[in-house]
Design a protein around this motif. Structure first.
Motif, PDB file in Angstrom:
ATOM      1  N   ALA A   1      46.104  39.387  52.046  1.00 38.62           N
ATOM      2  CA  ALA A   1      46.827  38.426  52.878  1.00 38.62           C
ATOM      3  C   ALA A   1      46.174  37.048  52.952  1.00 38.62           C
ATOM      4  N   GLY A   2      44.934  36.935  52.496  1.00 39.72           N
ATOM      5  CA  GLY A   2      44.183  35.693  52.691  1.00 39.72           C
ATOM      6  C   GLY A   2      44.597  34.540  51.802  1.00 39.72           C
ATOM      7  N   ARG A   3      44.045  33.375  52.115  1.00 43.13           N
ATOM      8  CA  ARG A   3      44.390  32.146  51.399  1.00 43.13           C
ATOM      9  C   ARG A   3      43.640  31.955  50.092  1.00 43.13           C
ATOM     10  N   SER A   4      42.581  32.736  49.855  1.00 44.26           N
ATOM     11  CA  SER A   4      41.737  32.582  48.655  1.00 44.26           C
ATOM     12  C   SER A   4      41.194  31.162  48.557  1.00 44.26           C
ATOM     13  N   SER A   5      40.865  30.557  49.690  1.00 47.32           N
ATOM     14  CA  SER A   5      40.462  29.139  49.697  1.00 47.32           C
ATOM     15  C   SER A   5      39.177  28.881  48.922  1.00 47.32           C
ATOM     16  N   ARG A   6      38.224  29.819  48.956  1.00 52.72           N
ATOM     17  CA  ARG A   6      36.976  29.598  48.208  1.00 52.72           C
ATOM     18  C   ARG A   6      37.187  29.700  46.698  1.00 52.72           C
ATOM     19  N   MET A   7      38.178  30.502  46.282  1.00 57.24           N
ATOM     20  CA  MET A   7      38.471  30.641  44.850  1.00 57.24           C
ATOM     21  C   MET A   7      39.286  29.465  44.339  1.00 57.24           C
ATOM     22  N   GLY A   8      40.126  28.896  45.200  1.00 58.91           N
ATOM     23  CA  GLY A   8      40.948  27.756  44.803  1.00 58.91           C
ATOM     24  C   GLY A   8      42.279  28.153  44.177  1.00 58.91           C
ATOM     25  N   THR A   9      42.494  29.453  43.988  1.00 63.88           N
ATOM     26  CA  THR A   9      43.760  29.984  43.472  1.00 63.88           C
ATOM     27  C   THR A   9      43.894  31.407  44.016  1.00 63.88           C
TER      28      THR A   9
ATOM     29  N   LYS B   1      43.461  34.930  44.428  1.00 62.75           N
ATOM     30  CA  LYS B   1      42.557  35.866  43.757  1.00 62.75           C
ATOM     31  C   LYS B   1      43.309  37.047  43.162  1.00 62.75           C
ATOM     32  N   GLY B   2      44.258  37.555  43.895  1.00 65.04           N
ATOM     33  CA  GLY B   2      44.975  38.751  43.442  1.00 65.04           C
ATOM     34  C   GLY B   2      45.702  38.579  42.136  1.00 65.04           C
ATOM     35  N   LEU B   3      46.042  37.341  41.770  1.00 60.85           N
ATOM     36  CA  LEU B   3      46.800  37.105  40.537  1.00 60.85           C
ATOM     37  C   LEU B   3      45.913  36.721  39.359  1.00 60.85           C
ATOM     38  N   LEU B   4      44.598  36.712  39.559  1.00 61.78           N
ATOM     39  CA  LEU B   4      43.674  36.420  38.453  1.00 61.78           C
ATOM     40  C   LEU B   4      43.708  37.548  37.426  1.00 61.78           C
ATOM     41  N   PRO B   5      43.625  37.212  36.129  1.00 67.26           N
ATOM     42  CA  PRO B   5      43.594  38.260  35.105  1.00 67.26           C
ATOM     43  C   PRO B   5      42.376  39.170  35.265  1.00 67.26           C
ATOM     44  N   TRP B   6      42.614  40.485  35.085  1.00 68.99           N
ATOM     45  CA  TRP B   6      41.514  41.449  35.204  1.00 68.99           C
ATOM     46  C   TRP B   6      41.854  42.697  34.399  1.00 68.99           C
ATOM     47  N   GLN B   7      41.062  42.967  33.389  1.00 72.70           N
ATOM     48  CA  GLN B   7      41.184  44.175  32.571  1.00 72.70           C
ATOM     49  C   GLN B   7      42.618  44.447  32.122  1.00 72.70           C
ATOM     50  N   GLY B   8      43.246  43.412  31.571  1.00 71.92           N
ATOM     51  CA  GLY B   8      44.578  43.563  30.991  1.00 71.92           C
ATOM     52  C   GLY B   8      45.730  43.452  31.972  1.00 71.92           C
ATOM     53  N   THR B   9      45.418  43.204  33.235  1.00 75.39           N
ATOM     54  CA  THR B   9      46.468  43.036  34.245  1.00 75.39           C
ATOM     55  C   THR B   9      45.987  41.972  35.238  1.00 75.39           C
TER      56      THR B   9
ATOM     57  N   LYS C   1      34.411  33.378  44.727  1.00 76.47           N
ATOM     58  CA  LYS C   1      34.443  32.013  44.175  1.00 76.47           C
ATOM     59  C   LYS C   1      34.626  32.066  42.671  1.00 76.47           C
ATOM     60  N   GLN C   2      34.976  30.918  42.095  1.00 74.24           N
ATOM     61  CA  GLN C   2      35.180  30.836  40.639  1.00 74.24           C
ATOM     62  C   GLN C   2      33.961  31.358  39.885  1.00 74.24           C
TER      63      GLN C   2
ATOM     64  N   ASP D   1      31.761  33.608  40.776  1.00 74.93           N
ATOM     65  CA  ASP D   1      31.700  35.065  40.855  1.00 74.93           C
ATOM     66  C   ASP D   1      32.627  35.675  39.804  1.00 74.93           C
ATOM     67  N   TYR D   2      33.819  35.118  39.717  1.00 75.02           N
ATOM     68  CA  TYR D   2      34.837  35.640  38.784  1.00 75.02           C
ATOM     69  C   TYR D   2      34.405  35.426  37.336  1.00 75.02           C
ATOM     70  N   ILE D   3      33.921  34.243  37.015  1.00 76.51           N
ATOM     71  CA  ILE D   3      33.482  33.919  35.653  1.00 76.51           C
ATOM     72  C   ILE D   3      32.335  34.844  35.243  1.00 76.51           C
ATOM     73  N   ASN D   4      31.377  35.046  36.133  1.00 77.75           N
ATOM     74  CA  ASN D   4      30.239  35.942  35.845  1.00 77.75           C
ATOM     75  C   ASN D   4      30.698  37.375  35.630  1.00 77.75           C
ATOM     76  N   ALA D   5      31.665  37.809  36.422  1.00 72.26           N
ATOM     77  CA  ALA D   5      32.179  39.187  36.302  1.00 72.26           C
ATOM     78  C   ALA D   5      32.881  39.397  34.962  1.00 72.26           C
ATOM     79  N   LEU D   6      33.564  38.374  34.470  1.00 72.04           N
ATOM     80  CA  LEU D   6      34.274  38.485  33.196  1.00 72.04           C
ATOM     81  C   LEU D   6      33.300  38.617  32.032  1.00 72.04           C
ATOM     82  N   LYS D   7      32.094  38.102  32.191  1.00 71.09           N
ATOM     83  CA  LYS D   7      31.100  38.146  31.117  1.00 71.09           C
ATOM     84  C   LYS D   7      30.493  39.533  30.936  1.00 71.09           C
ATOM     85  N   LYS D   8      30.635  40.409  31.942  1.00 68.52           N
ATOM     86  CA  LYS D   8      29.996  41.742  31.878  1.00 68.52           C
ATOM     87  C   LYS D   8      30.664  42.640  30.856  1.00 68.52           C
TER      88      LYS D   8
END
Length: 194
Positions: free
Chosen positions: A10-18, A20-28, A184-185, A187-194
């Motif tokens: 339900a949140g605004r995802s203000s720290r991410m800037g977009t 969060k729930g709609l960010l690409p993750w593992q093919g979805t 935050k962006q 966190d997401y970028i680092n997670a994608l590198k794993k």
């Protein structure tokens, strides 16, 4: 045994800037990743709490046999969403899992949490990897009234966890994703590198 899972989106995802729930993750998307893994788990009662830009998530939710709750008070903080979800959990639920859209989960992890509570009679189960606790957190439904009384100014779920620390189970898992918290962006970028 019925298990309820509450997905907070339900949140605004203000720290991410977009959103969060709609960010690409593992093919979805992160959001659909949560729903897919819950659908494959022992959690048969799934509640999604929406608020900010709910219309962006509804087409995804409609693909799954789950309940949607609209939290009009989402701007008041996460506690309002948790309370909305807990109120919607089926009364027969024996456990209540609380997870956020930005904390990717795996079905085998949540199944282990449910199994651990069932076997031990503990009140809270938390996954741990290499000695460090992570997400999501599973509560016995015996704590429903505690969950319904959480407040932002009392640290929300932390208050419930501290109150029942002696009845908390740490469940070791071989999954370091339990430590991901994609706020935050960076966190997401680092997670994608794993």
């Amino acid at each position: 045994m019925t298990h309820t899972a509450i997905v907070l989106a339900a949140g605004r995802s203000s720290r991410m800037g977009t959103l969060k729930g709609l960010l690409p993750w593992q093919g979805t998307t992160l959001f659909e990743h949560q729903l897919q893994n819950l659908k494959e788990s022992v959690f048969s009662d799934i509640v999604v709490v929406l608020g900010y830009k709910a219309e962006e998530f509804i087409p995804i939710v409609k693909k799954y046999p789950i309940k949607i709750i609209m939290n009009e008070q989402f701007h008041e903080g996460k506690c309002s969403s948790i309370i909305s979800g807990v109120k919607t959990a089926v009364k027969s639920a024996e456990t209540i899992l609380i997870t956020s859209v930005d904390q990717p989960l795996q079905s085998f992890t949540v199944n282990r949490l449910a199994e651990s509570i069932a076997k031990s009679g503990g009140l809270i189960a938390v996954p741990s990897h290499q000695g460090k606790r992570g997400h999501p957190i599973l509560f016995s439904a015996q704590l429903r009234s505690d969950l319904l009384s959480i407040k932002e100014e009392r640290m929300g779920l932390r208050f419930v966890i501290q109150k029942h620390e002696k009845a908390l189970l740490e469940v070791p898992v071989e999954n370091d994703e339990i430590h991901l918290n994609l706020n935050k962006q960076a966190d997401y970028i680092n997670a994608l590198k794993k």
